[in-house]
Write an enzyme that holds these catalytic residues in place. Structure first.
Site: not given
Length: 387
Positions: A78, A136-137, A359
């Protein structure tokens, strides 16, 4: 047996092109339908058996020519809800979605590993299962969904990796225990009494109360936790009010707690409750606290970290293993490690081509790390399957 390094070099350009495809077409957690479709297409072309699982995930498998253990290798698939600004010709075409954490590289490394193992499968002992994990995020964890779908049935051990910008290119970061923290979340809602900003004596100010609570929360780690233990408390957002001259009714604080042990986790959350309760009582406000403790810490099993180190030592590419300090970021790979033994490690990407942190809108990897990841992952899986 075909040389593993030669196989890695042979498939490197193909893996890089796949990485760039995934970077151009990122999808958010739980929405990875086109990513899943591409994964299935590539596996079909390779003649590798697979099936869909956990809505948008994929599980694939290769059997070696000789008996041995069954080893799982996992990647996440993801992307982040972020506008890509990497400035490359493979910049994201999906507005508001970006592989700014490196999951595109993780998929490329796993695909490269699959091609290597598929090339030499006749000579290998054991079975290799490949987990393409969604979500996962975000919560809830895609790891839990894959496990529920049977991803770990019959598995003897599991390995996984994260491309990591703070680790220099050419270095594999390993830990024989604590690697990544439990990323817990809390929300504190404070209810006071609203009113006119010119007459604060008629109100119970939730903004002032929130400010005092935030200051109190920032004493927990420095005054309640042994300096030799690891813990983090950070406030990430505060929302209150809409006008400059109105004291609002409510204020909401949101933040995160990071820890490696249940003892420290409980201590921190108990202190959050005590501090909030005391300050609200003193100010005449009320409160509620909601917590999300969705995933545990990533704690490696030492023998399997040693297998990663042994695999690195066998590599012909110019890489080395280095033991690193734990980081306070979280990862739901921890759920797999609660079920079966294994290890998670970092693949360094830090270089002149990769300077922005994870990020960040301009985050990008040095694609040479894909070659290193392919060789290490394939060698580690082979060692574990025949051990």
């Amino acid at each position: 047996m075909t040389d593993i390094y030669s196989c890695a070099k042979q498939h490197y350009d193909w893996a890089v092109n796949l990485r760039r495809y995934f970077h151009v077409h990122p999808e958010l957690s739980g929405q990875e339908y086109k990513t899943q479709e591409k994964i299935c297409q590539e596996l079909q072309l390779l003649g590798v058996s697979f099936y869909k699982a956990a809505k948008t995930g994929v599980i694939a498998e290769i059997k070696g020519g000789n008996p041995g253990k069954t080893i799982a290798i996992r990647t996440d698939i993801d992307a982040l809800p972020l506008q890509d600004a990497c400035g490359q010709d493979y910049q994201s075409e999906n507005k508001g979605a970006c592989h700014a954490c490196g999951h595109d590289g993780h998929m490329a490394i796993l695909f490269g590993t699959i091609r290597i193992l598929n090339d030499v499968k006749a000579d290998l002992a054991g079975t290799f299962r490949f987990l393409f994990q969604p979500s996962e995020e975000e919560f809830p964890s895609g790891a839990k969904e894959l496990i529920a779908a049977g991803a770990l049935d019959g598995i003897d051990a599991i390995i996984g990796a994260h491309i990591w910008q703070p680790v220099p290119l050419g270095t594999i970061g390993i830990s024989y225990g604590n690697l990544m923290a439990a990323p817990d979340k809390f929300q504190i809602k404070i209810t006071g009494k609203g009113g006119h900003g010119s007459m604060p004596e008629q109100t119970i100010d939730p903004i002032l109360t929130a400010a005092q609570i935030i200051l109190g929360l920032n004493t927990i780690v420095s005054r309640n936790i042994d300096p030799l233990d690891l813990g983090v408390v950070s406030v990430g957002s505060i929302h209150a009010g809409q006008a400059f001259n109105i004291i609002p009714e409510t204020a909401v604080i949101e933040g995160t707690v990071r820890s490696f042990s249940e003892k420290i986790q409980k201590l921190i959350f108990n202190r959050i409750e005590t501090i909030t309760q005391g300050i609200c009582a003193g100010n005449g406000a009320t409160y509620t606290i909601d917590t999300v403790m969705e995933r545990p810490a990533v704690i490696n099993h030492p023998a399997y970290t040693k297998a990663i180190k042994d695999a690195v030592d066998l590599c012909e590419s110019n890489i080395k293993a280095k033991e690193i300090a734990p980081v306070m970021s979280g990862e739901d790979f921890s759920y797999y490690l609660q079920q079966v033994p294994g290890a998670f490690f970092f693949i360094g990407t830090g270089s002149a081509k990769s300077t922005y942190p994870h990020h960040h809108p301009k985050f990008d990897i040095d694609e040479e790390c894909i070659l290193y990841g392919m060789e290490v992952m394939a060698r580690a899986a082979i060692l574990l399957a025949k051990s």
